[in-house]
Design an enzyme around this catalytic site. Structure first.
Site, PDB file in Angstrom:
ATOM      1  N   ASP A 144     -40.654 -33.129  30.604  1.00  0.00           N
ATOM      2  CA  ASP A 144     -41.272 -31.965  31.095  1.00  0.00           C
ATOM      3  C   ASP A 144     -41.800 -31.073  32.206  1.00  0.00           C
ATOM      4  OD1 ASP A 144     -42.187 -30.448  29.552  1.00  0.00           O
ATOM      5  OD2 ASP A 144     -44.190 -31.029  28.981  1.00  0.00           O
ATOM      6  N   LYS A 202     -58.817 -36.307  31.178  1.00  0.00           N
ATOM      7  CA  LYS A 202     -57.677 -35.958  30.464  1.00  0.00           C
ATOM      8  C   LYS A 202     -58.412 -36.587  28.652  1.00  0.00           C
ATOM      9  CE  LYS A 202     -53.585 -34.750  30.170  1.00  0.00           C
ATOM     10  NZ  LYS A 202     -52.128 -35.054  30.293  1.00  0.00           N
ATOM     11  N   LEU A 234     -60.464 -27.802  33.500  1.00  0.00           N
ATOM     12  CA  LEU A 234     -60.161 -27.434  33.804  1.00  0.00           C
ATOM     13  C   LEU A 234     -58.539 -26.828  33.419  1.00  0.00           C
ATOM     14  CD1 LEU A 234     -59.611 -30.550  36.554  1.00  0.00           C
ATOM     15  CD2 LEU A 234     -61.122 -27.934  36.659  1.00  0.00           C
TER      16      LEU A 234
END
Length: 387
Positions: free
Chosen positions: A194, A65, A38
């Site tokens: 972030d 991840k 992805l």
């Protein structure tokens, strides 16, 4: 006749994954080549893992991840970098497991492979906001003809400087993110640290908005100030001005000087504003968009650095379209250089509730209202947002 003996059960194979620590989830994740990629980030890759359905049950896919190995001439350097990235992923897994909010990506599992790579399994968010922005920009660029050229019908083409997402879409994203930030700031006592389009996930036609990537999040106190030892990292072009100023002060600070000011949750609100701004401009804040601009900025990086921490200009098309008024007001307020003048996440949520009640977040033109409140709660006449 031989005596019948009950067959012994075979010893189950040991899983190739083991928990990283107490509370980790042992689960078998396929090798990377067997999953759809992805995207990627700093030394990590993200994949989609399709899960086999159970009897009478359809199982949704997971987003995976995984830390990737980096080639390096120095084994010590490679190990140091790997430890830092792995540490961030462990931190993200720990934080994510403790969070529970509809606008924050859900934790699914955390494990470690035999080669020592950490893997975080999360709810599948379908698409990142960044990928949608890039896709929209590509369609705009490929559908436009250079000035002076002609299409098959003989019409002269024109370059359109921007093709922003419709106001209703930007407001939906802003509303979902504001809700996530309020939960983080007031209940979880965390600062995301972030905020940017790459860390926002979108399902459907902006039907669901989720915030992700908590690897550099900061713990805060009840007043919203970062705890001692917490450092704001963020991403350069989204850094709020107080963080940039603090970096300069840290260089000059000496023992015996007064304590440095602390970053608070209002830093998230600045980056939040720039994330919404990305949907209008279809580019990163303070970044060149053409090769000429890149060459010019490369020779004049000092001026580019001066722009960091400021409010980037709004696209002309948005300034001319009344439907973008609430979007521009929100971005303008939240990107104030003075953090004390920015609305809190709570105030942003409450204001966006008024906007939603006006009908400005509905997709079709027929459902749009012609009246919506501005930032001060005053009713202003607006034309319907584009669908």
């Amino acid at each position: 006749m031989d005596t019948f003996k009950t067959p012994k059960a075979k010893r189950p194979r040991k899983s190739q994954f083991t928990p990283t620590k107490e509370g980790a989830t042992p689960v078998k994740i396929p090798a990377s080549p067997f999953m759809e990629k992805l995207g990627w980030g700093t030394a990590v890759s993200v994949y989609r893992m399709e899960r086999s359905p159970k009897v009478g049950c359809i199982r949704s896919p997971w987003a995976i991840k995984r830390v990737i190995h980096r080639n390096s001439t120095s084994r010590k350097s490679r190990a140091s970098s790997g430890n830092e990235i792995s540490g961030r992923l462990c931190k993200e897994a720990e934080i994510l497991k403790s969070l529970d909010h509809p606008n924050i990506v859900g934790f699914r599992a955390f494990t470690k492979s035999v080669d020592g790579r950490f893997t975080l399994a999360m709810e599948d968010g379908q698409r990142s906001l960044l990928s949608l922005i890039e896709e929209r920009l590509e369609k705009v660029e490929t559908s436009l003809l250079p000035v002076g050229s002609h299409d098959d019908s003989g019409n002269t083409g024109q370059l359109v400087p921007d093709m922003p997402f419709p106001a209703w879409a930007v407001l939906r994203v802003a509303s979902g993110l504001a809700s996530a930030l309020r939960y983080l700031h007031e209940e979880a006592l965390l600062m995301h640290g972030d905020m940017k389009s790459d860390n926002v996930l979108i399902k459907g036609d902006f039907d669901v908005v989720k915030l992700c990537d908590f690897g550099v999040s900061l713990k805060v106190d009840k007043n919203g100030e970062a705890l001692d030892g917490e450092q704001y990292i963020g991403t350069r072009h989204w850094l709020p001005p107080e963080v940039i100023s603090l970096e300069d002060e840290e260089i000059e600070w000496e023992e015996g000087d007064e304590p440095l000011p602390k970053v608070n949750t209002q830093a998230d609100m600045y980056s939040y504003a720039l994330t919404a701004w990305e949907m209008l401009s279809l580019k990163f804040p303070h970044c060149p968009t053409t090769e000429d601009e890149e060459e010019e900025n490369a020779s004049n990086s000092f001026e580019e650095n001066l722009l960091l921490g400021t409010r980037p200009p709004f696209p002309e098309a948005c300034l001319k379209d009344p439907s973008y008024v609430p979007v521009i007001e929100l971005i303008h307020c939240c990107s104030d250089e003075d953090p004390d003048k920015r609305p809190t996440s709570e105030q942003a949520v409450e204001w966006l509730k008024l906007i939603e009640a006006s009908g400005a977040m509905k997709k079709t033109v027929e459902e749009q209202e012609n009246v919506m409140p501005n930032a001060n709660g005053v009713q202003t006449s607006e034309s319907p947002a584009p669908s």
